[in-house]
Design a protein around this motif. Structure first.
Motif, PDB file in Angstrom:
ATOM      1  N   SER A 244       0.820  -1.215   0.000  1.00 36.28           N
ATOM      2  CA  SER A 244       0.000   0.000   0.000  1.00 36.28           C
ATOM      3  C   SER A 244       0.852   1.263   0.000  1.00 36.28           C
ATOM      4  CB  SER A 244      -0.935   0.011   1.213  1.00 36.28           C
ATOM      5  OG  SER A 244      -0.188   0.007   2.425  1.00 36.28           O
ATOM      6  N   ASN A 245       2.170   1.086  -0.189  1.00 39.25           N
ATOM      7  CA  ASN A 245       3.103   2.226  -0.254  1.00 39.25           C
ATOM      8  C   ASN A 245       2.936   3.167   0.936  1.00 39.25           C
ATOM      9  OD1 ASN A 245       4.357   1.555  -2.794  1.00 39.25           O
ATOM     10  ND2 ASN A 245       2.457   2.195  -3.797  1.00 39.25           N
ATOM     11  N   SER A 246       2.934   2.602   2.129  1.00 34.54           N
ATOM     12  CA  SER A 246       2.697   3.449   3.302  1.00 34.54           C
ATOM     13  C   SER A 246       3.273   2.841   4.570  1.00 34.54           C
ATOM     14  CB  SER A 246       1.201   3.690   3.484  1.00 34.54           C
ATOM     15  OG  SER A 246       0.531   2.457   3.766  1.00 34.54           O
ATOM     16  N   CYS A 247       3.394   3.693   5.555  1.00 38.08           N
ATOM     17  CA  CYS A 247       3.667   3.260   6.927  1.00 38.08           C
ATOM     18  C   CYS A 247       2.385   3.509   7.696  1.00 38.08           C
ATOM     19  CB  CYS A 247       4.830   4.060   7.513  1.00 38.08           C
ATOM     20  SG  CYS A 247       5.164   3.679   9.255  1.00 38.08           S
ATOM     21  N   VAL A 248       1.733   2.440   8.102  1.00 36.92           N
ATOM     22  CA  VAL A 248       0.444   2.544   8.779  1.00 36.92           C
ATOM     23  C   VAL A 248       0.674   2.596  10.287  1.00 36.92           C
ATOM     24  CG1 VAL A 248      -1.813   1.484   9.125  1.00 36.92           C
ATOM     25  CG2 VAL A 248      -0.663   1.265   6.921  1.00 36.92           C
ATOM     26  N   VAL A 249       0.095   3.606  10.932  1.00 40.10           N
ATOM     27  CA  VAL A 249       0.191   3.736  12.383  1.00 40.10           C
ATOM     28  C   VAL A 249      -1.171   3.406  12.978  1.00 40.10           C
ATOM     29  CG1 VAL A 249       0.759   5.247  14.320  1.00 40.10           C
ATOM     30  CG2 VAL A 249       1.930   5.538  12.128  1.00 40.10           C
ATOM     31  N   MET A 250      -1.177   2.451  13.905  1.00 39.91           N
ATOM     32  CA  MET A 250      -2.418   2.055  14.565  1.00 39.91           C
ATOM     33  C   MET A 250      -2.311   2.330  16.056  1.00 39.91           C
ATOM     34  SD  MET A 250      -3.510  -1.402  12.519  1.00 39.91           S
ATOM     35  CE  MET A 250      -5.245  -1.046  12.782  1.00 39.91           C
ATOM     36  N   GLU A 251      -3.461   2.609  16.676  1.00 39.51           N
ATOM     37  CA  GLU A 251      -3.518   2.957  18.091  1.00 39.51           C
ATOM     38  C   GLU A 251      -4.353   1.929  18.843  1.00 39.51           C
ATOM     39  OE1 GLU A 251      -4.826   6.800  20.893  1.00 39.51           O
ATOM     40  OE2 GLU A 251      -5.682   6.530  18.887  1.00 39.51           O
ATOM     41  N   ASN A 264      -1.773   7.387   8.473  1.00 39.77           N
ATOM     42  CA  ASN A 264      -1.207   6.698   7.320  1.00 39.77           C
ATOM     43  C   ASN A 264      -0.158   7.600   6.687  1.00 39.77           C
ATOM     44  OD1 ASN A 264      -1.708   4.195   5.556  1.00 39.77           O
ATOM     45  ND2 ASN A 264      -1.572   5.864   4.061  1.00 39.77           N
ATOM     46  N   ILE A 265       1.102   7.167   6.764  1.00 38.27           N
ATOM     47  CA  ILE A 265       2.203   7.936   6.190  1.00 38.27           C
ATOM     48  C   ILE A 265       2.479   7.374   4.799  1.00 38.27           C
ATOM     49  CG2 ILE A 265       4.606   8.620   6.441  1.00 38.27           C
ATOM     50  CD1 ILE A 265       4.287   8.156   9.482  1.00 38.27           C
ATOM     51  N   THR A 266       2.138   8.141   3.785  1.00 29.99           N
ATOM     52  CA  THR A 266       2.252   7.668   2.401  1.00 29.99           C
ATOM     53  C   THR A 266       3.683   7.789   1.900  1.00 29.99           C
ATOM     54  OG1 THR A 266      -0.022   8.372   1.980  1.00 29.99           O
ATOM     55  CG2 THR A 266       1.353   7.929   0.062  1.00 29.99           C
ATOM     56  N   GLY A 267       4.141   6.758   1.198  1.00 26.45           N
ATOM     57  CA  GLY A 267       5.490   6.766   0.661  1.00 26.45           C
ATOM     58  C   GLY A 267       5.561   6.015  -0.642  1.00 26.45           C
ATOM     59  N   LYS A 268       6.751   5.514  -0.964  1.00 31.92           N
ATOM     60  CA  LYS A 268       6.977   4.731  -2.171  1.00 31.92           C
ATOM     61  C   LYS A 268       7.791   3.490  -1.811  1.00 31.92           C
ATOM     62  CE  LYS A 268       6.996   8.644  -5.411  1.00 31.92           C
ATOM     63  NZ  LYS A 268       7.782   9.369  -6.435  1.00 31.92           N
ATOM     64  N   SER A 269       7.160   2.324  -1.935  1.00 30.69           N
ATOM     65  CA  SER A 269       7.842   1.055  -1.624  1.00 30.69           C
ATOM     66  C   SER A 269       8.461   1.096  -0.232  1.00 30.69           C
ATOM     67  CB  SER A 269       8.911   0.733  -2.672  1.00 30.69           C
ATOM     68  OG  SER A 269       8.342   0.603  -3.944  1.00 30.69           O
ATOM     69  N   VAL A 270       7.620   1.358   0.762  1.00 28.26           N
ATOM     70  CA  VAL A 270       8.080   1.427   2.147  1.00 28.26           C
ATOM     71  C   VAL A 270       8.532   0.050   2.609  1.00 28.26           C
ATOM     72  CG1 VAL A 270       7.404   1.897   4.529  1.00 28.26           C
ATOM     73  CG2 VAL A 270       6.599   3.391   2.687  1.00 28.26           C
ATOM     74  N   VAL A 271       9.755  -0.028   3.142  1.00 30.15           N
ATOM     75  CA  VAL A 271      10.277  -1.314   3.608  1.00 30.15           C
ATOM     76  C   VAL A 271      10.581  -1.306   5.114  1.00 30.15           C
ATOM     77  CG1 VAL A 271      11.214  -2.023   1.390  1.00 30.15           C
ATOM     78  CG2 VAL A 271      12.616  -0.640   2.942  1.00 30.15           C
ATOM     79  N   GLY A 272      10.534  -0.128   5.730  1.00 26.01           N
ATOM     80  CA  GLY A 272      10.829  -0.073   7.163  1.00 26.01           C
ATOM     81  C   GLY A 272      10.126   1.083   7.848  1.00 26.01           C
ATOM     82  N   CYS A 273       9.551   0.826   9.018  1.00 24.24           N
ATOM     83  CA  CYS A 273       8.954   1.859   9.874  1.00 24.24           C
ATOM     84  C   CYS A 273       9.447   1.601  11.291  1.00 24.24           C
ATOM     85  CB  CYS A 273       7.439   1.812   9.859  1.00 24.24           C
ATOM     86  SG  CYS A 273       6.688   2.221   8.294  1.00 24.24           S
ATOM     87  N   LYS A 274      10.157   2.551  11.854  1.00 24.95           N
ATOM     88  CA  LYS A 274      10.721   2.359  13.188  1.00 24.95           C
ATOM     89  C   LYS A 274      10.488   3.620  14.007  1.00 24.95           C
ATOM     90  CE  LYS A 274      13.252  -0.756  15.477  1.00 24.95           C
ATOM     91  NZ  LYS A 274      12.976  -2.186  15.515  1.00 24.95           N
ATOM     92  N   THR A 287      11.932   4.053   5.864  1.00 25.16           N
ATOM     93  CA  THR A 287      12.867   3.766   4.775  1.00 25.16           C
ATOM     94  C   THR A 287      12.094   3.246   3.573  1.00 25.16           C
ATOM     95  OG1 THR A 287      13.275   1.570   5.733  1.00 25.16           O
ATOM     96  CG2 THR A 287      14.825   3.327   6.272  1.00 25.16           C
ATOM     97  N   GLN A 288      12.567   3.650   2.376  1.00 24.23           N
ATOM     98  CA  GLN A 288      11.896   3.304   1.133  1.00 24.23           C
ATOM     99  C   GLN A 288      12.909   2.854   0.092  1.00 24.23           C
ATOM    100  OE1 GLN A 288       8.237   6.416   1.084  1.00 24.23           O
ATOM    101  NE2 GLN A 288      10.172   7.277   0.397  1.00 24.23           N
ATOM    102  N   LEU A 289      12.451   2.028  -0.827  1.00 25.48           N
ATOM    103  CA  LEU A 289      13.318   1.613  -1.925  1.00 25.48           C
ATOM    104  C   LEU A 289      13.474   2.729  -2.939  1.00 25.48           C
ATOM    105  CD1 LEU A 289      12.166  -2.073  -2.567  1.00 25.48           C
ATOM    106  CD2 LEU A 289      14.158  -1.267  -1.294  1.00 25.48           C
ATOM    107  N   PHE A 290      12.442   3.568  -3.069  1.00 23.66           N
ATOM    108  CA  PHE A 290      12.469   4.664  -4.027  1.00 23.66           C
ATOM    109  C   PHE A 290      11.957   5.935  -3.343  1.00 23.66           C
ATOM    110  CE2 PHE A 290      11.317   0.712  -6.224  1.00 23.66           C
ATOM    111  CZ  PHE A 290      12.449   0.541  -7.028  1.00 23.66           C
ATOM    112  N   GLY A 291      12.450   7.075  -3.783  1.00 20.74           N
ATOM    113  CA  GLY A 291      11.940   8.331  -3.268  1.00 20.74           C
ATOM    114  C   GLY A 291      12.588   8.794  -1.987  1.00 20.74           C
ATOM    115  N   GLY A 292      13.690   8.169  -1.593  1.00 25.27           N
ATOM    116  CA  GLY A 292      14.374   8.599  -0.387  1.00 25.27           C
ATOM    117  C   GLY A 292      13.726   8.062   0.874  1.00 25.27           C
TER     118      GLY A 292
END
Length: 545
Positions: A244-251, A264-274, A287-292
């Motif tokens: 979904s190209n995002s980092c999803v934050v749930m409470e 929902n933090i939208t990104g491009k090919s998100v591979v890490g959320c810390k 961290t993302q594979l594309f788009g910084g």
């Protein structure tokens, strides 16, 4: 038993004196039985007599073939004071089998082959003073079987085959606390208990307490990781969701007792959320594979995460893992690079607003050209170490040099190649271990000893994607997850000093298992790369129930 023999003798003598009386009553003595005014004795019968006077106070049925005592079987005999059911091939005694016998004082069920006696079989026998369940071959009794027996004076349980395990622990406790005189109960097993008296065995605390993982919530989000963090007494999870190209934050919802979507933090090919919480800064590293790759900060006024900083990626081509840690009062994180042309990089938190330098900045370049897969920070013997695993060589160990304030090469973990992930954990508060995930071959558990890690256990794990340690109190687990099978949960065994198979749970393509502690309940959150992310509740199970 002496009192039983005397009772039977008296019953037979009374027969002779009451034949005349018996003949006057409108009652035909059943076939195979001898009857008097107050007593019926049946030998070799196949069923309970259909018609029995309500004022009978003694019924004996021996050497018959009655197999089952069902609910209310004696309900039309309210005057019974003695009931003897010896050698009847009884296999089952059901709930409320003796309902209506409020005056019963003597109950003898001996020499049968009882396989099932239910928890409420003896319910209502408040005047019962003597009970014998001897020589029935029983292996256990249901918990609180004797709960209603307020007047019990004597109990005979000899000649049974009780297994002295958690199922009979309640009986052990009951025997130690009852005022009734009870026969010695000998254990038939397990092996180390055989021949010992159940009454004399110690009651080790916690021995009959186990745990289980119960499915609590399914979250329809495919994710590569799940990071739990807290802020102002609220609990959140940040999930890297590449599809979904995002980092999803749930409470965590304290009322509904489950996770709900927060941001929902939208990104491009998100591979890490810390996540990292530094004073009043609540940050999420994405961290993302594309788009910084970027850092987002929670803004209370907007009640959401907004862009805070773009991460410098001078030599990172393919970010994989993020490891956040604090050392000597300073905050750091490592981005692991899994490409052939990248360098895993260490970043340090700087808070100098006067120089417009508030954020994480690159601090040290580490491992180059080795397709790193994971990083783990661990403190051992007063020193700080950083371990990088790799697909192309053995895991490399760095040690922090307090003079140069840099990580320096220290050595490697030998005899292990192509490690997907490395996780450090402690058992017993002092011993430190590593869990190494290997896709090919066996995953391994290593122990820190004599200033090096040595293997203590190998776990067959072909196709494994994670070997994740986690703990609830003193119970330490390992989750061995694969894309091709159930996740195996192992439990630490203090006696063997190793992990033993505990149970299987199903999560499709699991990528992480993270502990959640909230509202006096404990959970494990599992991210799923190809299916629903799962939340399991960690529950306490009393095996003696």
């Amino acid at each position: 038993m002496a009192f039983l023999k005397q009772w039977l003798l008296m019953s037979f003598l009374l027969m002779g004196f009451n034949l005349a009386v018996n003949s006057k009553r409108n009652f035909k003595c059943p076939s195979g039985c001898s009857c008097s005014k107050d007593t019926i004795i049946c030998v070799g019968t196949t069923a309970m007599p259909r018609t029995i006077p309500t004022d009978i106070n003694s019924l004996s049925m021996v050497n018959g073939s009655i197999a089952e005592l069902t609910e209310g079987l004696f309900a039309l005999m309210p005057s019974l004071q003695l009931l003897l059911l010896n050698s009847n091939s009884l296999t089952t005694i059901k709930d409320d089998a003796f309902s209506g016998l409020s005056r019963l004082e003597y109950l003898f069920i001996e020499g049968n082959k009882i396989e099932t006696i239910t928890k409420y079989a003896l319910r209502g026998l408040r005047d019962l003073t003597h009970l014998s369940l001897a020589n029935n071959g029983m292996t256990f009794l249901p918990r609180d079987l004797f709960f209603d027996l307020d007047s019990l004076l004597e109990l005979d349980l000899r000649g049974n085959s009780f297994q002295c395990n958690c199922e009979t622990r309640w009986l052990m406790v009951w025997l130690k606390n009852t005022n009734a005189t009870a026969s010695d109960v000998l254990c038939s097993g397990p092996g180390d208990m055989k021949g010992k008296k159940l009454n004399d065995l110690p009651l080790p605390p916690g021995e009959c307490i186990s745990t289980d993982f119960i499915r609590h919530q399914a979250i329809p989000i495919q994710s590569m990781s799940a990071d739990i963090f807290s802020s102002k007494e609220d609990i959140y999870v940040a999930m890297a969701a590449p599809y979904s190209n995002s980092c999803v934050v749930m409470e965590w919802d304290h009322i509904e007792m489950n996770f709900r979507k927060f941001d929902n933090i939208t990104g491009k090919s998100v591979v890490g959320c810390k996540s990292v919480v530094i004073e009043d800064h609540v940050l999420i590293l994405v961290t993302q594979l594309f788009g910084g790759s970027h850092i987002y900060k929670f803004e209370a006024g907007q009640n959401k995460f907004t862009m805070f900083q773009t991460i410098e990626l001078f030599n990172i081509s393919k970010p994989n893992d993020i490891e956040v840690f604090q050392m000597d009062g300073d905050w750091y994180f490592v981005i692991v690079d899994s490409s052939k042309a990248g360098i895993s990089t260490l970043y340090k938190w700087m808070d100098q607003p006067e120089r417009n330098e508030t954020g994480f900045f690159s601090y040290q370049f580490l491992h180059e050209w080795f397709r790193d897969t994971d990083a783990e920070f661990v403190q051992l013997d007063g020193k700080s170490y950083l371990i990088l695993s790799s697909r192309s060589q053995a895991p490399v160990i760095y040690v922090w040099n307090k003079s140069t304030l840099k990580f320096m090469p220290h050595g490697e973990v030998p005899m292990v190649d192509e490690v997907l992930a490395v996780q450090a954990f402690r058992v017993g508060g002092s011993d430190t271990y590593l869990a190494l995930t290997c896709y090919i071959g066996d995953s391994r558990v290593l122990k820190w000893s004599s200033k090096q890690f040595t293997e203590v256990q190998a776990l067959p794990s072909r196709g494994a994607m994670l070997l994740q340690p986690f703990a609830f109190g003193e119970r330490h687990y390992l989750a061995l997850g694969s894309d091709f099978s159930f996740t195996q949960i192992f439990l630490w065994d203090a006696e063997s000093q190793s992990f033993v198979k505990f149970k299987d749970i199903y999560v499709q393509s699991p990528r992480s298992f993270t502990v959640v502690n909230t509202d006096r309940r404990t959970f494990i959150f599992s991210s799923s790369f190809k299916g629903k992310s799962m939340v399991f509740e960690h529950v306490i199970v009393d095996l003696s129930l």
